[in-house]
Design a protein around this motif. Structure first.
Motif, PDB file in Angstrom:
ATOM      1  N   GLN A  10       0.845  -1.210   0.000  1.00 10.81           N
ATOM      2  CA  GLN A  10       0.000   0.000   0.000  1.00 10.81           C
ATOM      3  C   GLN A  10       0.874   1.250   0.000  1.00 10.81           C
ATOM      4  O   GLN A  10       0.586   2.234  -0.669  1.00 10.81           O
ATOM      5  CB  GLN A  10      -0.911   0.007   1.229  1.00 10.81           C
ATOM      6  CG  GLN A  10      -2.042  -1.009   1.137  1.00 10.81           C
ATOM      7  CD  GLN A  10      -2.861  -1.028   2.417  1.00 10.81           C
ATOM      8  OE1 GLN A  10      -2.313  -1.138   3.510  1.00 10.81           O
ATOM      9  NE2 GLN A  10      -4.169  -0.947   2.294  1.00 10.81           N
TER      10      GLN A  10
ATOM     11  N   ARG B  96      -6.417   9.383   2.575  1.00 11.83           N
ATOM     12  CA  ARG B  96      -7.134   8.124   2.771  1.00 11.83           C
ATOM     13  C   ARG B  96      -6.186   6.924   2.662  1.00 11.83           C
ATOM     14  O   ARG B  96      -6.256   6.001   3.470  1.00 11.83           O
ATOM     15  CB  ARG B  96      -8.284   7.985   1.769  1.00 11.83           C
ATOM     16  CG  ARG B  96      -9.064   6.684   1.906  1.00 11.83           C
ATOM     17  CD  ARG B  96     -10.228   6.634   0.961  1.00 11.83           C
ATOM     18  NE  ARG B  96     -11.343   7.426   1.419  1.00 11.83           N
ATOM     19  CZ  ARG B  96     -12.205   7.024   2.347  1.00 11.83           C
ATOM     20  NH1 ARG B  96     -12.074   5.837   2.905  1.00 11.83           N
ATOM     21  NH2 ARG B  96     -13.204   7.789   2.704  1.00 11.83           N
ATOM     22  N   SER B  97      -5.260   6.969   1.668  1.00  7.78           N
ATOM     23  CA  SER B  97      -4.325   5.833   1.509  1.00  7.78           C
ATOM     24  C   SER B  97      -3.442   5.702   2.745  1.00  7.78           C
ATOM     25  O   SER B  97      -3.128   4.592   3.171  1.00  7.78           O
ATOM     26  CB  SER B  97      -3.406   5.992   0.308  1.00  7.78           C
ATOM     27  OG  SER B  97      -4.072   6.522  -0.758  1.00  7.78           O
ATOM     28  N   SER B 100      -5.331   4.082   5.324  1.00  5.59           N
ATOM     29  CA  SER B 100      -5.506   2.668   4.959  1.00  5.59           C
ATOM     30  C   SER B 100      -4.278   1.851   5.369  1.00  5.59           C
ATOM     31  O   SER B 100      -4.406   0.735   5.859  1.00  5.59           O
ATOM     32  CB  SER B 100      -5.699   2.500   3.452  1.00  5.59           C
ATOM     33  OG  SER B 100      -6.940   2.989   3.087  1.00  5.59           O
ATOM     34  N   ALA B 103      -4.425   1.416   8.989  1.00  2.56           N
ATOM     35  CA  ALA B 103      -5.522   0.492   9.310  1.00  2.56           C
ATOM     36  C   ALA B 103      -5.111  -0.952   9.011  1.00  2.56           C
ATOM     37  O   ALA B 103      -5.482  -1.868   9.749  1.00  2.56           O
ATOM     38  CB  ALA B 103      -6.766   0.865   8.508  1.00  2.56           C
ATOM     39  N   THR B 104      -4.317  -1.132   7.972  1.00  2.00           N
ATOM     40  CA  THR B 104      -3.847  -2.486   7.646  1.00  2.00           C
ATOM     41  C   THR B 104      -2.972  -3.023   8.774  1.00  2.00           C
ATOM     42  O   THR B 104      -3.123  -4.172   9.187  1.00  2.00           O
ATOM     43  CB  THR B 104      -3.045  -2.465   6.319  1.00  2.00           C
ATOM     44  OG1 THR B 104      -3.907  -1.975   5.307  1.00  2.00           O
ATOM     45  CG2 THR B 104      -2.548  -3.846   5.942  1.00  2.00           C
ATOM     46  N   SER B 109     -11.215  -1.864   9.855  1.00  2.00           N
ATOM     47  CA  SER B 109     -12.044  -1.814   8.649  1.00  2.00           C
ATOM     48  C   SER B 109     -12.089  -0.395   8.068  1.00  2.00           C
ATOM     49  O   SER B 109     -11.699   0.582   8.728  1.00  2.00           O
ATOM     50  CB  SER B 109     -13.461  -2.255   8.998  1.00  2.00           C
ATOM     51  OG  SER B 109     -14.017  -1.316   9.881  1.00  2.00           O
ATOM     52  N   GLU B 110     -12.605  -0.296   6.856  1.00  2.00           N
ATOM     53  CA  GLU B 110     -12.754   0.992   6.162  1.00  2.00           C
ATOM     54  C   GLU B 110     -13.665   1.947   6.945  1.00  2.00           C
ATOM     55  O   GLU B 110     -13.500   3.163   6.886  1.00  2.00           O
ATOM     56  CB  GLU B 110     -13.347   0.769   4.768  1.00  2.00           C
ATOM     57  CG  GLU B 110     -12.357   0.235   3.742  1.00  2.00           C
ATOM     58  CD  GLU B 110     -11.382   1.284   3.246  1.00  2.00           C
ATOM     59  OE1 GLU B 110     -11.810   2.391   2.913  1.00  2.00           O
ATOM     60  OE2 GLU B 110     -10.169   0.986   3.208  1.00  2.00           O
ATOM     61  N   ILE B 113     -11.850   4.229   9.093  1.00  2.00           N
ATOM     62  CA  ILE B 113     -11.175   5.306   8.349  1.00  2.00           C
ATOM     63  C   ILE B 113     -12.168   6.435   8.087  1.00  2.00           C
ATOM     64  O   ILE B 113     -11.873   7.609   8.334  1.00  2.00           O
ATOM     65  CB  ILE B 113     -10.597   4.778   7.015  1.00  2.00           C
ATOM     66  CG1 ILE B 113      -9.562   3.700   7.281  1.00  2.00           C
ATOM     67  CG2 ILE B 113      -9.998   5.917   6.189  1.00  2.00           C
ATOM     68  CD1 ILE B 113      -9.040   3.012   6.039  1.00  2.00           C
TER      69      ILE B 113
END
Lengths: 250, 303
Positions: A10, B96-97, B100, B103-104, B109-110, B113
């Motif tokens: 990512q 957002r990325s 993400s 979050a990973t 979860s999304e 976010i």
């Protein structure tokens, strides 16, 4: 481990490391197709076409690519001071350390497979479009190609692990890069001097693993240039050493 | 009261730098909003790093959720949200990325976010690259990544740095909400006015020691000891002598006003009576309540 690798991919989106992998590969493919076209106007077969490409990348591109790739991937964490956030995330040090190593290996394999697809594409295109290159309309020797892919990956593992460690240890991008370039240049000088123990150096394997086309006498173990085996040994030892160092700083 | 974070006799100092912790016993009660206060360079950021294991104390220990830090990490970090002093994020990623990626790492979860973007009012710039954000937006992004896992404990190092008044108001409202939800919050700042109304507990760090640690009530008691009145009158010099004769502690200010130390509000009427008896006309009198800065300065002066 899985989420650590996924997070690395990512992060790679739009990063310098990914651009290097993609653009560097496209450049190499076009460069060596051009070299084949200019140097062999009368045409050549697949074995020679593969030789031009693999000799070309092994002389310089491979070691430098791995050295810069490691520096770029780690620089992203160092420059942003992001290691502190990663160290306070609920991810184990092993997952963080191995996740980054596996990601860099995957990125290298991805770039190399792109290179192979590119050289096949340009080879077939030359075969059908340029008079004299009709031998390239046939299929290449797939087993030879697979062997070259395997050897290429094995030959860079030593540098990959070593520079994973160095890039982790030195926050300044320039330090591992300088170390790598000096090591690489020293290996090149020793290679030109015909030093018989060149295979002990971690930077030697990518320079010499395409032994079938290399004129220098090389020691081989079980039919493979000895440097490839030492690359694997460096790969394992530096990976473990780097992890122990990483744990000591955890 | 149970302590979510505590240190025991912790020592830490840089080889050629200031002493950060000199036998420090920090105690952060569960559900508190703990304001860590100290001047620039007092070691607030280093102290937070020590609490997270990013620096190792030379002696003493750190406990998180009652467990020694070395044994507890990385599991306890599932319950900790962190904002470090200088916001850090990958500049080539979009807002957002970036969230993400974080979050990973935390298997979130999304939905989390989206919620973090909404709560930090970053929804409008979710598609913008981090390098294109203003300092204040980066600070809010740091808050967003800290709140995504909905942690039990927040460690916020100077979270209002670079924020405009609207941003500061946002941080305040987030802190209030988290406090209502029972979260424990450690917030460091050198801008004391920011913390005064927010914190339930305070720790005043000075030269490696906590010159004060305790609840707001305990601090208020200390405040009452340092109450004063400021007054202006017809004969300042005579008034000062008269009050001193009555054992008041008086300071003559440059504008001919007097400052008199008092113990309680009722002392002000007694001062008025004394002046009236001495036939001094009283023009104006105001009770001065010490601000957090005054308390901090008085405590660091005596230490």
């Amino acid at each position: 481990m899985y989420r650590s690798i996924l997070a690395e991919w990512q992060k790679a989106k739009g990063s310098m490391a990914l651009w290097l992998a993609v653009l560097g590969t496209v450049f190499n493919v076009l460069l060596f197709a051009g070299v084949a076209l200019v140097r062999y106007p009368g045409g050549l077969n697949w074995s020679d076409y593969l030789a031009i490409h693999y000799q070309g990348i092994s002389t310089m591109m491979l070691p430098l690519f791995v050295i810069i790739l490691c520096s770029l991937v780690h620089d992203l964490e160092h420059r942003q001071g992001h290691w502190e956030l990663l160290r306070t995330s609920p991810v184990s040090p092993a997952a963080l350390y191995m996740g980054k190593w596996i990601f860099m290996l995957q990125l290298f394999v991805f770039a190399h497979l792109m290179f192979v697809v590119g050289l096949l594409g340009t080879g077939f295109a030359l075969g059908w479009l340029v008079d004299g290159f009709s031998a390239l309309r046939q299929n290449p020797d797939w087993s030879e190609l697979l062997r070259l892919i395997g050897l290429t990956i094995a030959s860079v593992l030593g540098i990959l692990s070593l520079h994973h460690w160095l890039s982790l240890a030195f926050p300044r991008f320039i330090v591992p890069l300088t170390f790598g370039i000096l090591g690489f240049v020293l290996t090149l000088l020793l290679q030109n001097g015909g030093w018989e123990y060149l295979w002990v150096l971690p930077y030697a394997a990518p320079l010499e693993y395409v032994r079938d086309w290399n004129k220098l006498p090389q020691p081989d173990w079980w039919g493979i240039y000895a440097g490839v085996w030492t690359s694997l040994a460096y790969g394992v030892i530096a990976l473990i050493g780097g992890y122990l160092w990483f744990l000591s700083k955890w | 009261m149970q302590h979510v974070i505590n240190t025991e006799s912790m020592h830490f100092g840089f080889r050629k730098g200031p002493l950060i912790a000199n036998g420090l016993n920090l105690e952060i009660p569960e559900g508190s909003v703990y304001g860590l206060i100290g001047e620039n360079g007092a070691g607030k950021s280093t102290l937070i790093r020590l609490l997270l294991g990013l620096c190792k104390p030379q002696s003493g220990s750190v406990h998180l959720f009652g467990k020694p830090l070395n044994e507890a990490r990385p599991l306890v970090f599932q319950r900790v949200g962190l904002v470090l002093e200088h916001p850090r994020a990958y500049p080539h990623l979009t807002v957002r990325s970036y969230l993400s990626v974080m979050a990973t790492y935390r298997q979130l979860s999304e939905v989390r976010i989206d919620r973090a973007l909404q709560d930090t009012q970053l929804g409008g710039v979710a598609g913008r690259k981090v390098r294109q954000l203003s300092t204040g937006q980066k600070q809010r992004l740091a808050l967003a990544q800290a709140m995504m896992p909905e942690p039990d404990v927040y460690l916020l190092d100077e979270p209002t740095n670079g924020l405009d008044p609207a941003g500061i108001a946002l941080v305040r409202s987030l802190l209030r909400r988290w406090h209502k939800q029972g979260k424990t919050i450690l917030i460091s700042s050198h801008q004391l006015s920011e913390l005064e109304g927010l914190c339930t507990h305070f720790g005043l760090l000075h030269q490696g020691e906590l010159v004060f640690q305790g609840s707001r009530e305990k601090l208020t008691l200390r405040k009452q000891h340092t109450l004063s009145v400021s007054l202006s009158c017809s004969e300042p010099a005579k008034a000062a002598d008269t009050l001193r004769e009555q054992f008041w502690e008086v300071t003559v200010l440059p504008n001919d006003h007097l400052r008199v130390q008092i113990k309680s509000n009722s002392d002000s009427s007694r001062i008025a009576d004394v002046l009236r008896a001495a036939e001094i006309e009283l023009y104006e009198m105001q009770i001065q309540r010490p601000r957090l800065e005054d308390i901090f300065l008085s405590l660091t002066k005596t230490n």
